[in-house]
Scaffold this motif. Sequence first.
Motif, short mmCIF file in Angstrom:
data_model
loop_
_atom_site.label_atom_id
_atom_site.label_comp_id
_atom_site.label_asym_id
_atom_site.label_seq_id
_atom_site.Cartn_x
_atom_site.Cartn_y
_atom_site.Cartn_z
N ARG A 292 10.65 105.33 79.28
CA ARG A 292 10.83 104.26 80.28
C ARG A 292 11.53 104.80 81.53
NH1 ARG A 292 8.78 100.21 77.91
NH2 ARG A 292 9.02 98.96 79.79
N VAL A 293 11.20 104.19 82.66
CA VAL A 293 11.84 104.55 83.93
C VAL A 293 12.20 103.26 84.68
CG1 VAL A 293 10.61 106.75 84.14
CG2 VAL A 293 9.63 104.68 85.16
N VAL A 294 13.07 103.41 85.68
CA VAL A 294 13.42 102.28 86.55
C VAL A 294 13.32 102.79 87.99
CG1 VAL A 294 15.25 100.71 87.30
CG2 VAL A 294 14.94 101.17 84.86
N PRO A 296 13.08 101.82 92.43
CA PRO A 296 13.42 100.79 93.44
C PRO A 296 12.20 99.96 93.85
CG PRO A 296 14.06 103.01 94.17
CD PRO A 296 13.20 103.18 92.97
N ALA A 299 10.16 101.48 99.49
CA ALA A 299 9.99 102.90 99.80
C ALA A 299 9.61 103.02 101.26
CB ALA A 299 8.92 103.52 98.91
N LYS A 300 9.75 104.25 101.75
CA LYS A 300 9.42 104.49 103.14
C LYS A 300 7.91 104.51 103.36
CE LYS A 300 12.11 107.92 104.86
NZ LYS A 300 12.97 109.15 104.70
N ILE A 341 8.48 110.44 90.01
CA ILE A 341 9.26 110.79 88.82
C ILE A 341 8.56 111.91 88.05
CG2 ILE A 341 9.97 109.94 86.53
CD1 ILE A 341 11.08 107.51 87.85
N GLU A 345 10.60 116.95 88.14
CA GLU A 345 10.89 118.17 87.38
C GLU A 345 9.58 118.88 87.10
OE1 GLU A 345 12.77 116.39 83.97
OE2 GLU A 345 14.79 116.61 84.80
N LYS B 248 21.62 115.61 87.49
CA LYS B 248 20.43 116.47 87.62
C LYS B 248 20.19 117.26 86.34
CE LYS B 248 18.59 120.12 90.59
NZ LYS B 248 17.23 119.59 90.78
N GLY B 251 18.85 115.14 83.52
CA GLY B 251 17.65 114.33 83.78
C GLY B 251 17.94 112.85 83.85
N THR B 254 17.03 110.87 89.99
CA THR B 254 16.62 111.71 91.10
C THR B 254 16.50 110.84 92.34
OG1 THR B 254 15.02 113.40 91.80
CG2 THR B 254 14.12 111.46 90.71
N ASP B 256 14.35 110.83 96.36
CA ASP B 256 13.19 111.42 96.99
C ASP B 256 13.11 110.98 98.45
OD1 ASP B 256 10.29 112.67 95.94
OD2 ASP B 256 10.18 111.49 97.77
N ASP B 257 12.87 111.93 99.32
CA ASP B 257 12.81 111.64 100.76
C ASP B 257 11.76 110.59 101.10
OD1 ASP B 257 14.84 113.18 101.56
OD2 ASP B 257 13.62 114.87 102.25
N ILE B 259 10.88 108.09 99.31
CA ILE B 259 11.30 106.75 98.87
C ILE B 259 12.39 106.28 99.83
CG2 ILE B 259 12.23 105.38 96.96
CD1 ILE B 259 9.71 106.64 95.97
N LEU B 263 18.28 105.37 97.39
CA LEU B 263 17.39 104.60 96.50
C LEU B 263 17.13 105.46 95.27
CD1 LEU B 263 15.00 103.31 99.30
CD2 LEU B 263 16.76 101.98 98.11
N VAL B 264 17.75 105.09 94.16
CA VAL B 264 17.74 105.93 92.96
C VAL B 264 16.46 105.71 92.16
CG1 VAL B 264 18.94 106.41 90.81
CG2 VAL B 264 20.26 105.81 92.86
N LEU B 265 15.82 106.82 91.77
CA LEU B 265 14.74 106.78 90.78
C LEU B 265 15.38 107.13 89.45
CD1 LEU B 265 12.14 108.84 92.83
CD2 LEU B 265 11.76 106.48 92.10
N TRP B 266 15.39 106.21 88.51
CA TRP B 266 16.00 106.47 87.21
C TRP B 266 14.98 107.14 86.30
CZ3 TRP B 266 21.09 106.03 86.44
CH2 TRP B 266 21.82 105.25 87.36
N MET B 267 15.29 108.37 85.90
CA MET B 267 14.38 109.14 85.05
C MET B 267 14.51 108.62 83.61
SD MET B 267 13.84 112.12 87.19
CE MET B 267 14.08 113.55 86.16
N PRO B 268 13.64 109.08 82.71
CA PRO B 268 13.69 108.56 81.34
C PRO B 268 15.09 108.60 80.70
CG PRO B 268 11.66 109.76 81.65
CD PRO B 268 12.45 109.94 82.92
#
Lengths: 642, 642
Positions: A292-294, A296, A299-300, A341, A345, B248, B251, B254, B256-257, B259, B263-268
């Motif tokens: 699972r992921v979360v 926002p 986005a730009k 995502i 990595e 980091k 995991g 992350t 991202d420019d 996004i 604005l946090v992307l929550w990884m698994p």
Amino acid sequence: MIKITLPDGSVRDYNKGTSAMDVAKSISEGLARKVLAASINGEVWDASRAINEDASLKLLTWDDADAKATFRHSTAHLMAEAVQSIYPNVKFWVGPAVDSGFYYDMDLGNDVLTEEGLHVVEKKMVELAKKNSTFQRKEISKADAVQYFTEKGDEYKLDLLSNLEDGSITLYTQGDFTDLCRGPHIPNTSFIKAIKLNSVSGAFWKGDEKNKQLTRVYGISFPNQKELDEHILMLEEAKKRDHRKLGKELGIYTMDDDIGQGLVLWMPNGTVIIEELEKLAKETENAAGYKRVVTPHIAKENLYLTSGHLPYYADSMYPPMELDGTKYYLKAMNCPHHHKIFDAEPKSYKDLPYRIAEYGTCYRYEQSGELFGLMRVRCLHMNDAHIYCSKEQFAQEFKAVNDMYLKYFKIFGIEKYVMRLSLHDPAKLGEKYVNEPELWLETEELVRSVLIENNIPYVEVKGEGAFYGPKIDVQIWSVIGREFTLATNQVDFAQSRSFKLSFTNKDNEPEIPLIIHRAPLGTHERFIGFLLEHYAGKLPTWLAPLQVKILPISDKFMEYGEAVLQKLKTAGVRAEIDDRNEKIGKKIRDTEIAKVPYMLVFGEKEIADNAVAVRKQGKGDQGVVNLDEFIKNITHEILNRE
Amino acid sequence: MIKITLPDGSVRDYNKGTSAMDVAKSISEGLARKVLAASINGEVWDASRAINEDASLKLLTWDDADAKATFRHSTAHLMAEAVQSIYPNVKFWVGPAVDSGFYYDMDLGNDVLTEEGLHVVEKKMVELAKKNSTFQRKEISKADAVQYFTEKGDEYKLDLLSNLEDGSITLYTQGDFTDLCRGPHIPNTSFIKAIKLNSVSGAFWKGDEKNKQLTRVYGISFPNQKELDEHILMLEEAKKRDHRKLGKELGIYTMDDDIGQGLVLWMPNGTVIIEELEKLAKETENAAGYKRVVTPHIAKENLYLTSGHLPYYADSMYPPMELDGTKYYLKAMNCPHHHKIFDAEPKSYKDLPYRIAEYGTCYRYEQSGELFGLMRVRCLHMNDAHIYCSKEQFAQEFKAVNDMYLKYFKIFGIEKYVMRLSLHDPAKLGEKYVNEPELWLETEELVRSVLIENNIPYVEVKGEGAFYGPKIDVQIWSVIGREFTLATNQVDFAQSRSFKLSFTNKDNEPEIPLIIHRAPLGTHERFIGFLLEHYAGKLPTWLAPLQVKILPISDKFMEYGEAVLQKLKTAGVRAEIDDRNEKIGKKIRDTEIAKVPYMLVFGEKEIADNAVAVRKQGKGDQGVVNLDEFIKNITHEILNRE
């Protein structure tokens, strides 16, 4: 002689000028009696139209959606014939088939068609249908057509003609009625055995409120009375089960002018359903190896330029928020965020299939006229996931996704469903479809064989695939027979290229993954709307916001009631006591109306036995049951989502 | 004589012109040795400054935040004295105390201060501190001050002076150094026993890059060497525990420019932590009688005009999306949406307290320079809830909220915390504070007594309440002693008025509810950032993304490994097999680095006994344990969140 290729691949020789109906008759008279239209090289034709070249042919009967549409459109012409016989000065605009049947817009001049008048028209239609009039197709030059309608004084058809190209114009005639029409039509009027005109209302010409108001009549038709009766019954039942009505009565959701149209506020009862559905999805996806992921909700601009949503999808998106020289958009899809995502990595073949899931909330700016309860909204909670895999892994992954759909159908008692497999059109490779001819054929064949091997009912549609790969739209029917488009399941070659996604394969080379987009439970909005109708608001126990209502027959027994409540809560059952000072009969009636699955009633006798009298929603009295036994049964029922 | 009121309410008579230090000495010489400054009628003063009127007085020692700031600011003056003795041509701009100590901006002319030079300054400061120089305060007219700094040729202080009003200007002198300064200061330099200058860097004058670049020196100081040593240790430890580094490596998240910043992307792995925290919140809130809701992330302008967020809070909000004549905003708070849900159905006293909770996602446009890892972000997942209650229900509800905070502190091993109770200022009723003097006093007293009755450490701050009621900011310390502001707990009289919320009370009259805003777990972003530091990434088993790593000592034992994996999964434990072709020593080391709580190692011997050799993160070998026994233990540990 020409060669006709049938769907089973067999090829037969016929005389030039033969028709689909002739072909049907050459196979079986019984079949011919059912043929409504035909698909010639993928295009729908009149069954009686002459075929002058080699062609692939599919006979269309009532079970084919295209035949149904042809049948309904022909009924619109029949209605026009009837109206013209009653109101000779009528002029017609357009009369298409629609999801709910057909309509025709007409200018009645000074005449007025009332609800009562509809019955007269309906009767006349039945009478005309019995005349067995043939629908006759006639190709006509633009000049002749203009002359014909000028003489008739029909400014509406002349307006339509002004946008048509010479050489593409046809007239259709049945009985005394002739119409400018692209067709196709059914062979003759006698197929139309059952008709119901539903409503008459005003409709501005061309939908523009500055124009004249025309009269729009909606109707529906069937090849037999039984189907019409079932349809009317279904509509009445659907009205009772209207999710907007139930949604309000059961405290599921609300909307508010200060928040905005199409933006659902989920009330506590609706949120319980959401959480149970998400729990089901998480359990199912966890067991199937998803992570699972979360992400926002914004986005730009650049993200959507890469994904291709901008500028092509901009009309369906909320406008940007512009700040410090940057445009931010609310997301309309979760995929670009998920790709980021995947890309955060480095990945090797050992990491694939990489399956990431999120009940992601997307925003789509649907036109306000199209908003409808939970069915068409602007904020969507989507049962989304993306599977990144190699070509070798694709078939297994795709099968697993299909199995997940079937698992859900079983849980929700969805017995009728169809998967609509949309394919590419080889003529439009590199234009409408990403130019990977082999990958198209390969994945289409993979998808097709998974569907066939699993005996999944499906139809194929050429030229309706997504830009990036074959697409499956899943259509389901509620228990009362209404159709819903639930979800899509898509294969994607293109986005991994746009986002430069790759993994290191076993040969230590970079390789581009395939992506499966899938959302078996669709969106909370549409799926809960469907469930409310499907269950008539009487949700199964595991989904019910309140599962048990505790009804002491008198205040004296409140203490036992509290003990029962505590036991149920400890067991994880959602329960409440009705502590109002009301007669037990009223308490039972109110709980029935609130559609709570179980009622536990008790007085002195039950308390002495550590028991409760159980009433089940829709099934009435279930007798006196030991309390621990009841708890054991209901937790089993909930756990197994029975 | 003047009357001095002490914090315990006692009143003492002193001669006019007495100082806080005199008062301290009159109480105890030991106390006087600790006094750094004083609070006179709520304003921080030099301990040595003459008091000429009746006043309330609080002696401030190292434990008071205001004394710490005074101490640090005085150290900035000491540093200036030292710098001036080494670089006689230096000119100073401003030198405030900050959270991390103090700094001073200076113009060194052609001189350059290097990292090595800092040591020289530091040494000089220690030498000067020992001289026991008094900080002398002198009131001076603006004209005299201008003359003084003009003669000195100090354009920086003249610039400061141009913005000061005559009659409010003071100079402070210690040793050979005199500065234009509002004060206050500590009594003398000898209190400063331990100094560390941290860094030297460039800083544009007035923060404007068009201006000259000054030299900024950061430092910190303490009243004893021990505290400085601890502080340095804490900083080193904090560096190792930096949540951005751990985030980091493990995991967790992350950015991202494409996004957008903040604005946090929550990884698994991060999402597992989020889901465990939400599970905890849901369990806790469910047991406490909360209901859950789900609301959209946007709303129309009008909602925020009603709530008062617009225009006052507009700077912290993303700009509007404007469409079809309507402005939509991303929500910066969940409260207005929740108020709409409260208001969707009529409420009676029987429905109260009405508690609705949502892990709501809010968007705040923090300045890009202020963004910092997970600590300062633009997308916040907030552990939000609103409790609507009557005045009579308030105390109990507020106590329950506080109990919930304490329950969480226990679960996360948070031993040091303080609640900062911000009150209203009676002088600003109807202006800065909603004009309900009785409700203010009443709820403040209710809040205070709940804190006292429960022995909760708290400090009171006058004039810092929210517009709508008293506010509690919750400050917690991580295990290495770093302070975090976690969450707020607010009482609200105002919003139920703006939104016209009401319920029918027992007398069948409409009554306005009180609202408690609360978020004990703060936001996922900040709380997970805190947890990563607090646990140094070694999360307790229930929170760990991966709970068990299965390490067969050779490929031969993979079959047993698979069986162990299946058993763990069935028990709901998050487990994985390390099937790499690596030596067991390397597998163990890699799993240690990945901070997985448990490792199960096995070979022929363990398999024969249906056992595993258990290694626990940070605790090493735990011996051989029967597999079922291990599963029993770990599920107990997870279930109880040990």
